[in-house]
Enzyme design. Structure first.
Site, PDB file in Angstrom:
ATOM      1  N   HIS A  19       0.813  -1.218   0.000  1.00 59.32           N
ATOM      2  CA  HIS A  19       0.000   0.000   0.000  1.00 59.32           C
ATOM      3  C   HIS A  19       0.848   1.271   0.000  1.00 59.32           C
ATOM      4  O   HIS A  19       0.336   2.356  -0.277  1.00 59.32           O
ATOM      5  CB  HIS A  19      -0.995   0.011   1.174  1.00 59.32           C
ATOM      6  CG  HIS A  19      -0.399   0.312   2.516  1.00 59.32           C
ATOM      7  ND1 HIS A  19      -0.060  -0.673   3.419  1.00 59.32           N
ATOM      8  CD2 HIS A  19      -0.126   1.483   3.130  1.00 59.32           C
ATOM      9  CE1 HIS A  19       0.402  -0.124   4.523  1.00 59.32           C
ATOM     10  NE2 HIS A  19       0.383   1.188   4.370  1.00 59.32           N
ATOM     11  N   ASP A  69       0.209  -7.586   1.474  1.00 59.26           N
ATOM     12  CA  ASP A  69       0.628  -6.190   1.629  1.00 59.26           C
ATOM     13  C   ASP A  69       2.155  -6.064   1.652  1.00 59.26           C
ATOM     14  O   ASP A  69       2.707  -5.264   2.395  1.00 59.26           O
ATOM     15  CB  ASP A  69       0.030  -5.559   2.891  1.00 59.26           C
ATOM     16  CG  ASP A  69       0.092  -4.024   2.840  1.00 59.26           C
ATOM     17  OD1 ASP A  69       0.159  -3.468   1.721  1.00 59.26           O
ATOM     18  OD2 ASP A  69       0.081  -3.378   3.916  1.00 59.26           O
ATOM     19  N   SER A  79       4.669   2.739   7.781  1.00 63.24           N
ATOM     20  CA  SER A  79       4.350   1.623   6.898  1.00 63.24           C
ATOM     21  C   SER A  79       5.557   1.211   6.067  1.00 63.24           C
ATOM     22  O   SER A  79       6.210   2.042   5.435  1.00 63.24           O
ATOM     23  CB  SER A  79       3.229   2.015   5.926  1.00 63.24           C
ATOM     24  OG  SER A  79       1.985   1.684   6.445  1.00 63.24           O
TER      25      SER A  79
END
Length: 354
Positions: A92, A122, A198
């Protein structure tokens, strides 16, 4: 405001302020230069209407802004895993990006190319043209223990390398954030992470990579106590697939798993609630060919107890079609053990080519 589970597209880490029971300095020194800042540019279509949902996502992601020509700029982190420039991050973070810029801890910048992306875990692999980089070696996430101290390293709020400490709060956690058909078996920690973290590193006190930070549980869009990381064993397998085959090689047991409830346990004569219920078996799959049938309960894989559906799914995600695993299961109240050959989605062991 309703509590949200938020993917982190920006992230770094700061000290928690707890009384130290471990010296984290060695682990921090070994890893901080191998975690990079990622800046992405994504072209967005604009129809002239205000989208409140999109505005909320931008608020929660914390580092995505609109610049001229409808370019969305996002920020995240990445982990260097080889001296020659391979970097693992979250899907993402780089999904849809027309440009990916990597900044190292010493302020050097490089443009990265995407090697592979997998939305089901992911995980994404990117590469920069560089040599002799500091990198982090993979650890064994299966050996991570509850209560173990860990460090999160990343670039929260568009800052540069930040380190925070916490403990492992849970394993094989499913938080229903990635969507249908995905693999969620997260390591849950209370190390502080925020938007921008992230794709950053979760490491143990030896400085080994045990997870890729991906999400937080929050009411506000910032850290409130729990964060979630993709286990390193899953990330490593995905990365190796991209490097060796060019695309993901996903393995399947060949049945629909469900959680064991107290009623189901009682029905099959179990005096404990554990294992994974076999709801439906596909005849082309390895489980059926090995003798597993609907109504059975899988107890362990390769002698490692299987306690939840998410743990089972996460474990199978570390294998490839053609791999043979040992499965213990309960059939008609009798414990059995078989070898199961895992297959791809087509029920064969052939390598998938895109």
């Amino acid at each position: 405001m309703k509590k949200a589970l938020v993917l982190l597209s920006i992230m770094i880490v700061a000290c928690t302020g707890r009384a130290a029971v471990e010296d984290f300095s060695e682990a921090a020194e070994k890893t901080v230069n191998a975690v990079v800042h990622i800046r992405t540019e994504i072209v967005r279509s604009y129809n002239g209407f205000y989208d409140p949902f999109e505005a909320l996502i931008e608020q929660l992601y914390g580092g995505r802004v609109i610049v001229p020509d409808n370019i969305s700029v996002g920020f995240g982190s990445g982990v260097v895993i080889s001296a020659d420039g391979y970097i693992v991050t979250n899907n993402h973070v780089v999904a849809g990006a027309r440009k990916i810029e990597v900044t190292f801890n010493d302020k050097r910048k490089r443009t990265a190319t995407v090697i592979g992306k997998d939305p089901t875990t992911d995980i994404a692999l990117i590469k920069v043209d560089a040599q002799n980089l500091d990198y982090i070696t993979f650890g064994d996430s299966d050996k991570v223990r509850l209560g173990e101290w860990v460090l999160a390293v990343g670039n929260p709020f568009n800052l540069t390398s930040t380190v925070t400490a916490g403990i492992v709060s849970a394993k094989a956690r499913n938080i229903n954030i990635l969507g249908d058909g995905t693999i969620e078996s997260f390591i849950q920690t209370d190390a502080a992470v925020n938007p921008g973290n992230s794709g950053g590193a979760l490491v143990n006190t030896k400085g080994e990579l045990i997870g890729i930070n991906a999400a937080i549980s929050t009411h506000t869009g910032t850290f409130e106590g729990y964060s979630f990381a993709v286990p390193s064993n899953i990330a490593r397998k995905v990365v190796e697939d991209f490097m060796e085959y060019g695309c993901l090689q996903r393995a399947y047991l060949g049945f629909v798993p469900e959680e064991v409830t107290e009623d189901l346990a009682r029905k099959v004569g179990m005096d404990y609630v554990s294992g994974v219920w076999v709801a439906k078996v596909y005849e082309k799959g390895g489980a059926y060919k090995a003798g597993i049938r609907s109504g059975d309960v899988v107890l362990s894989i390769n002698d490692i107890p299987v306690e939840t559906k998410s743990q089972l799914i996460g474990t199978i995600a570390t294998f490839r079609p053609g791999d043979v695993i040992n499965v213990k299961y309960l059939h008609g109240g009798v414990e059995k053990a078989v070898k199961v050959t895992l297959t791809n989605a087509n029920g064969t062991t052939e390598i998938v080519r895109e």
